[in-house]
Scaffold this active site. Sequence first.
Site, short mmCIF file in Angstrom:
data_model
loop_
_atom_site.label_atom_id
_atom_site.label_comp_id
_atom_site.label_asym_id
_atom_site.label_seq_id
_atom_site.Cartn_x
_atom_site.Cartn_y
_atom_site.Cartn_z
N LYS A 35 0.84 -1.21 0.00
CA LYS A 35 0.00 0.00 0.00
C LYS A 35 0.87 1.26 0.00
O LYS A 35 0.63 2.21 -0.74
CB LYS A 35 -0.85 0.02 1.27
CG LYS A 35 -2.30 -0.36 1.07
CD LYS A 35 -2.99 -0.17 2.40
CE LYS A 35 -4.47 -0.27 2.30
NZ LYS A 35 -5.10 -0.08 3.61
N GLU A 154 -14.77 10.81 12.83
CA GLU A 154 -14.82 11.30 11.46
C GLU A 154 -16.23 11.10 10.91
O GLU A 154 -16.86 10.08 11.16
CB GLU A 154 -13.81 10.46 10.65
CG GLU A 154 -13.60 10.95 9.27
CD GLU A 154 -13.32 12.44 9.22
OE1 GLU A 154 -12.24 12.84 9.66
OE2 GLU A 154 -14.20 13.19 8.75
N PHE A 155 -16.72 12.07 10.16
CA PHE A 155 -18.08 11.95 9.63
C PHE A 155 -18.10 11.90 8.10
O PHE A 155 -19.16 12.02 7.49
CB PHE A 155 -18.95 13.11 10.13
CG PHE A 155 -19.05 13.14 11.64
CD1 PHE A 155 -19.85 12.23 12.30
CD2 PHE A 155 -18.32 14.05 12.38
CE1 PHE A 155 -19.93 12.23 13.69
CE2 PHE A 155 -18.38 14.06 13.76
CZ PHE A 155 -19.19 13.15 14.43
N GLU A 158 -17.82 7.99 2.08
CA GLU A 158 -17.06 7.50 0.94
C GLU A 158 -17.63 8.13 -0.32
O GLU A 158 -18.84 8.29 -0.45
CB GLU A 158 -17.17 5.98 0.84
CG GLU A 158 -16.34 5.28 1.88
CD GLU A 158 -16.36 3.77 1.73
OE1 GLU A 158 -16.65 3.27 0.63
OE2 GLU A 158 -16.09 3.09 2.74
N LYS A 207 -20.41 9.63 17.52
CA LYS A 207 -20.21 8.99 16.20
C LYS A 207 -21.22 7.85 15.97
O LYS A 207 -21.88 7.77 14.94
CB LYS A 207 -18.78 8.46 16.13
CG LYS A 207 -18.48 7.56 14.99
CD LYS A 207 -18.48 8.30 13.67
CE LYS A 207 -18.44 7.30 12.53
NZ LYS A 207 -18.12 7.90 11.27
N ASN A 211 -24.43 7.80 13.17
CA ASN A 211 -24.62 6.76 12.15
C ASN A 211 -25.89 5.95 12.39
O ASN A 211 -26.63 5.63 11.46
CB ASN A 211 -23.40 5.81 12.12
CG ASN A 211 -22.32 6.33 11.19
OD1 ASN A 211 -22.43 7.43 10.64
ND2 ASN A 211 -21.26 5.56 11.00
N ALA A 255 -36.02 5.72 -0.06
CA ALA A 255 -36.32 4.30 0.18
C ALA A 255 -35.63 3.46 -0.89
O ALA A 255 -35.34 3.94 -1.98
CB ALA A 255 -37.83 4.09 0.10
N CYS A 263 -19.86 0.86 7.15
CA CYS A 263 -20.09 1.62 8.38
C CYS A 263 -21.45 1.36 9.04
O CYS A 263 -21.50 0.88 10.17
CB CYS A 263 -19.95 3.11 8.10
SG CYS A 263 -18.35 3.52 7.42
N ARG A 331 -18.14 -3.70 0.15
CA ARG A 331 -18.29 -4.33 1.46
C ARG A 331 -19.72 -4.17 1.97
O ARG A 331 -20.27 -3.09 1.95
CB ARG A 331 -17.30 -3.70 2.46
CG ARG A 331 -15.87 -4.15 2.24
CD ARG A 331 -14.93 -3.42 3.15
NE ARG A 331 -14.85 -2.00 2.83
CZ ARG A 331 -14.19 -1.10 3.57
NH1 ARG A 331 -13.58 -1.48 4.66
NH2 ARG A 331 -14.16 0.17 3.21
C1 UGA Z 1 -21.59 6.85 6.53
C2 UGA Z 1 -21.99 8.22 7.11
O1 UGA Z 1 -22.91 8.86 6.22
C3 UGA Z 1 -20.76 9.11 7.32
O2 UGA Z 1 -21.14 10.34 7.95
C4 UGA Z 1 -19.78 8.37 8.23
O3 UGA Z 1 -18.58 9.13 8.42
C5 UGA Z 1 -19.42 7.03 7.58
O4 UGA Z 1 -20.62 6.25 7.39
C6 UGA Z 1 -18.47 6.31 8.51
O5 UGA Z 1 -18.88 5.96 9.62
O6 UGA Z 1 -17.27 6.22 8.19
P1 UGA Z 1 -20.94 5.93 4.08
O7 UGA Z 1 -20.86 4.58 4.70
O8 UGA Z 1 -19.85 6.39 3.18
O9 UGA Z 1 -21.04 7.07 5.23
O10 UGA Z 1 -22.28 5.94 3.24
P2 UGA Z 1 -23.66 6.72 3.25
O11 UGA Z 1 -23.66 7.75 2.19
O12 UGA Z 1 -24.03 7.18 4.60
O13 UGA Z 1 -24.66 5.54 2.80
C7 UGA Z 1 -24.81 4.35 3.60
C8 UGA Z 1 -25.82 3.42 2.99
O14 UGA Z 1 -27.14 3.94 3.11
C9 UGA Z 1 -25.63 3.12 1.50
O15 UGA Z 1 -25.84 1.75 1.26
C10 UGA Z 1 -26.69 3.96 0.82
O16 UGA Z 1 -27.08 3.43 -0.43
C11 UGA Z 1 -27.81 3.88 1.85
N1 UGA Z 1 -28.77 5.00 1.78
C12 UGA Z 1 -28.37 6.26 2.03
C13 UGA Z 1 -30.11 4.73 1.50
O17 UGA Z 1 -30.52 3.56 1.29
N2 UGA Z 1 -31.00 5.77 1.48
C14 UGA Z 1 -30.62 7.05 1.72
O18 UGA Z 1 -31.49 7.95 1.69
C15 UGA Z 1 -29.28 7.31 2.00
#
Ligand code: UGA
Length: 437
Positions: A35, A154-155, A158, A207, A211, A255, A263, A331
């Site tokens: 890496k 961290e918030f 991806e 955190k 989530n 939905a 996460c 994942r």
């Molecule tokens: C999430 C959080 O949004 C971040 O703030 C946090 O930092 C991160 O986890 C972490 O803990 O590291 P992430 O996993 O990148 O971020 O993805 P999200 O954009 O939150 O989406 C998560 C899942 O929810 C995806 O499968 C997405 O398709 C789904 N989703 C999201 C829905 O089904 N409906 C929605 O309205 C929004």
Amino acid sequence: MKITIIGTGYVGLVSGAVFADWGHDVVCLDVDQEKIDMIKKGVMPIYEEGLEELVKKVIDEGRFKATTDYKMAVEHGELIFICVGTPSNQAGAANLNYVFNASKSIGKFMKSGEYTVVITKSTVPVGTHQKVKKNILEGAGKKKVDFDVASNPEFLREGTSIYDANNTDRVVVGSDSDKALNMLESLYKHLNAPIVKTDLASAELIKYSANAFLATKISFINEISQICERTGADVVNVAKGMGLDSRIGPKFLNAGIGYGGSCFPKDVEALYRTSSENFYDFRLLRGVMDANERQKEYFLEKVWNKYGKNLSNIKFGILGSAFKNGTDDTRKSVAVSIIKSLRGAGANLLITDPAALSNTKNELGDKHINYSKKIEGVFKDVDAVFILTEWPEFDSIDYEKFGKIMKKKVIFDGRNLLDPETMTKLGFEYFGVGRKV
Ligand code: UGA
């Protein structure tokens, strides 16, 4: 400031590059030589928009180094961020071995007489800071060390992580040392965002709570989508009407087939576990996890209802396998889980994804599956097309044109990306989630 980052996953690499871009002197450490060699050459081990350019820029400007040398890395940082992975173990709790190993190594190489703040950015359960401290002291042995521990969750998401790091809604820092809190405050104060200074346990819990709350919002609207299907309402309109209430807000009300990724599933489970360990049954979270699991089953039921459970003479085109758009990450992807069920029932599959094809191939192999870089490839002679990831690219497809090369014009839209009325007018049989057709 002199900053060290331990771990070059999404959080570590992005944070390191962004801190360097803010003008700090950053060393990123990973135990994985391959890496580090890639990063040094400007090749990113992960797909994240803008990351490669940013890392190349800060390397050229001399503010970013990547190394496997723990001694050099630890001696460098006045702020040392632990950003290693905390995957779920078999019992659903966060596996903290990487965090503790990093803490021990930090203690081992920490210089006596120089003050250091060791900060966990990895998502860790409430109370972990005490164990981090213990492990640092264990690593230091008889050497006298001057340090404080802090939590700085961290918030970032991806796919939009660089933007998120520069445009966060808030910064959370937790410590029982004012000196440590002030150093962290000065790192972030140029951002136009409130800084929540708090104790360690609260920072760690913020955190998980954030989530879990977002996952709850998704499960809530997914449950509403079930009511919509049973009453003739349309979940997109319901979500719009709800989201315009400023107390609710429109985000995370789409939905679909359920939440996935590295996460939400892990963090909701770990928070439930923390609650049980503290003799509290967090019933709501049980419901959130249960609804998420069921949402996928309800979607698959539409397929079984139309074709039966033996799909051996059926060919499906799949649009999307990443756990969400903007990433190559598969994942805990619900898309992948659905693909497995379809293949398990004997279907032949053609899959495309703008970024995740290689990860998908590694996970699923190629038995009964063909992978296509071109979107058109998954429409040819198929019985139906499935939208499983919310890539905007799939929204702008010319369905009228591609519909003509399908064997049957059927769409299973697991992300409610398309308008049912338009699709029906184009002659498609349309299955969405909680949509009025
Ligand atoms: C999430 C959080 O949004 C971040 O703030 C946090 O930092 C991160 O986890 C972490 O803990 O590291 P992430 O996993 O990148 O971020 O993805 P999200 O954009 O939150 O989406 C998560 C899942 O929810 C995806 O499968 C997405 O398709 C789904 N989703 C999201 C829905 O089904 N409906 C929605 O309205 C929004």
